[in-house]
Design an enzyme around this catalytic site. Structure first.
Site, short mmCIF file in Angstrom:
data_model
loop_
_atom_site.label_atom_id
_atom_site.label_comp_id
_atom_site.label_asym_id
_atom_site.label_seq_id
_atom_site.Cartn_x
_atom_site.Cartn_y
_atom_site.Cartn_z
N GLY A 1 24.49 11.28 23.15
CA GLY A 1 23.67 10.46 22.04
C GLY A 1 23.53 11.12 20.61
N ASP B 1 27.80 3.66 27.83
CA ASP B 1 28.35 4.73 28.24
C ASP B 1 28.80 4.49 29.66
OD1 ASP B 1 29.24 7.90 27.16
OD2 ASP B 1 29.16 7.86 29.17
N CYS C 1 37.22 14.54 18.83
CA CYS C 1 37.51 15.89 18.61
C CYS C 1 38.51 16.43 19.24
CB CYS C 1 35.99 16.58 19.22
SG CYS C 1 35.78 16.49 20.83
C1 LIG Z 1 33.06 12.37 23.25
S1 LIG Z 1 32.15 11.89 24.39
C2 LIG Z 1 30.89 11.03 23.28
C3 LIG Z 1 30.00 11.84 22.53
C4 LIG Z 1 28.78 10.95 21.77
N1 LIG Z 1 29.23 10.04 21.08
C5 LIG Z 1 28.00 11.74 21.07
O1 LIG Z 1 28.19 11.78 19.62
O2 LIG Z 1 27.02 12.41 21.85
C6 LIG Z 1 32.69 10.42 25.19
C7 LIG Z 1 31.96 9.68 26.15
O3 LIG Z 1 32.82 8.59 26.43
C8 LIG Z 1 32.19 8.09 27.64
N2 LIG Z 1 33.28 7.37 28.13
C9 LIG Z 1 34.49 7.73 28.86
N3 LIG Z 1 35.17 6.52 29.21
C10 LIG Z 1 34.50 5.62 28.82
C11 LIG Z 1 34.68 4.12 29.05
N4 LIG Z 1 35.39 3.38 29.89
N5 LIG Z 1 33.72 3.30 28.79
C12 LIG Z 1 32.56 4.05 28.18
N6 LIG Z 1 32.17 5.20 28.06
C13 LIG Z 1 33.22 5.96 28.53
C14 LIG Z 1 31.99 9.59 28.44
O4 LIG Z 1 31.20 9.35 29.61
C15 LIG Z 1 31.51 10.40 27.30
O5 LIG Z 1 29.93 10.42 27.37
#
Ligand SMILES: C[S@@+](CC[C@H](N)C(=O)[O-])C[C@H]1O[C@@H](n2cnc3c(N)ncnc32)[C@H](O)[C@@H]1O
Length: 423
Positions: free
Chosen positions: A249, A267, A365
């Site tokens: 988040g 998510d 990232c």
């Molecule tokens: C890079 S992290 C996001 C970080 C977040 N945006 C932040 O700034 O704190 C990627 C996220 O994508 C979620 N994720 C992966 N595949 C997904 C999907 N098919 N649908 C929704 N969320 C997904 C993961 O659970 C993870 O929390």
């Protein structure tokens, strides 16, 4: 030791493995030391391991692999910390006893003393190998060299450096300069980044709960490179915004601090989404939180188009190795094709949810072209109604489609952004 084994042998992530070990320690100094040693050994693992093997006359038996790791811990202290050498050696020897391997105490002592005597020649021998010298898996070093032929040495160096603690001041709760003025009380200084109005790089790390105003939502931990996401969305009040991969988040909160929008934070992972709820509660912000698969909108979408979509896609994390050195040893080359398939699917499936004239920001990232410009290139080939815009980022480098910040640039994490608009 247990933490390191849990990462290197059992494949657990470092924060997850560390949480158990740190919780068992009462004294905050012990917790800090445990954290420093675990992060440090994982940062330099393959170089330390090569040194151990170089120092040993024979490979240890499988059941004594824990002693190899213990020697890595001892060597890390001798090479990379200010811990007095005699204290480092005796703590390592004591740990062998604590592991029930008193028979190895003299042997551990002898190996570490030998390293002290022959340090230069031992290091020279292992550093002949480029991947070992940089403590990188050879496959990853190869990919970095291919994608960044001129920049890979500085990229790798930055990935092995300690990352600063960077925060985002919540502009709804607190003026940045007023917040900076409180830092003297906790013996901190902060540098704000001219390109990002809310970003402050702190002079040293400390537990977040000790940051002035943290409990009251005045500040959140977030790397500066990640703070471009909310800027690039070019938000207008009341817009419908989808943060499609929202947990934990960081960017969700920044979007809401930035502009009053109607935000859906989605998510796939319910436990991670709970952290979004915690963060928003601390900051006094609200969003519509949904557990769902962004690649399957039919299962959660209400049919109303979004003006803005942020796709902060799951990725290799190769831009944030300095914060997560375990990535080097947990990732496998075979992970990449699966990640790029997910990244493509996220874009393809979410594109129809964007209104005409709307904007989608794709972020990772990662520093790998396969997850960045190559994903956008393939998307553009299949979507004639998509226009790619150059992200307005006053640092880093413009690529063919998106924009890359490499780790270490202005002390930031490595981040990639692409900006797509719908015709
Ligand atoms: C890079 S992290 C996001 C970080 C977040 N945006 C932040 O700034 O704190 C990627 C996220 O994508 C979620 N994720 C992966 N595949 C997904 C999907 N098919 N649908 C929704 N969320 C997904 C993961 O659970 C993870 O929390």
């Amino acid at each position: 030791m247990q933490t390191l084994q849990n990462v290197l042998t059992h494949g657990r992530t470092l924060p997850n493995a560390l949480a158990d070990s740190v919780a068992a320690l009462q004294d905050s100094r012990d917790r800090a030391l445990c954290q420093e040693l675990c992060y440090g050994v994982l940062r330099w693992h393959s170089r330390l391991e090569a040194l151990v093997l170089n120092l040993l006359e024979q490979r240890p038996r499988n059941r004594d692999r824990d002693l190899t790791l213990l020697l890595e811990l001892g060597l890390y202290q001798l090479l990379y910390t200010q811990i007095p050498p005699h204290a480092a050696v005796s703590a390592t020897v004591d740990t062998a006893r604590a592991l029930g391997k008193s028979w190895a105490a003299g042997w551990i002592n002898a190996v570490l003393r030998r390293f002290q005597r022959e340090r230069a020649s031992r290091l020279q021998a292992v550093d002949l190998d480029c991947a070992t010298r940089h403590a990188m898996p050879p496959w990853l070093l190869g990919w970095l060299g291919t994608d960044w032929p001129a920049d890979w040495p500085s990229l790798v160096q930055a990935s092995n450096a300690r990352a600063p603690l960077t925060v985002r001041v919540n502009r709804r709760r607190c003026d940045r300069d007023a917040w900076l003025a409180q830092l003297g009380a906790v013996s901190l200084t902060g540098t704000h980044l001219t390109e990002l109005p809310q970003a402050v790089i702190l002079s040293r790390a400390l537990p977040v709960t000790e940051l002035p105003g943290f409990a009251d939502g005045e500040v959140s931990v977030q790397d500066a490179a990640a703070q471009f996401a909310a800027m690039l969305l070019a938000l207008q009040p009341k817009q419908r915004v989808l943060d499609a991969c929202a947990a934990p988040g960081g960017k969700t909160a920044h979007i809401l601090e930035h502009t009053e929008v109607a935000l859906t934070a989605l998510d796939i992972d319910a436990r991670r989404l709970a952290r979004v709820a915690e963060n928003l509660a601390r900051l006094g912000l609200q969003a519509n939180l949904l557990v769902g698969d962004a690649t399957d909108p039919a299962s959660w979408w209400d049919g109303l188009a979004f003006d803005r979509i942020l796709v902060d896609a799951p990725c290799s994390g190769t831009g944030v190795i300095r914060r997560h050195p375990d990535i080097k040893w947990l990732r496998r080359p075979a992970d990449l094709p699966a990640l790029t398939v997910t990244q493509q699917r996220l874009l393809n499936q979410l594109w129809p949810l964007l209104s005409s004239g709307g904007r989608l920001i794709y972020a990772t990232c990662s520093v790998l072209r396969a997850e960045n410009d190559a994903v956008i290139e393939s998307f553009l080939q299949r979507h004639e109604d998509a226009l790619v815009r150059a992200p307005d980022i006053p640092l880093g480098r413009a690529l063919q489609f998106g924009h890359q910040i490499l780790p270490g640039e202005r002390d930031m994490d490595g981040f990639y952004y692409a900006c797509l608009e719908k015709d």
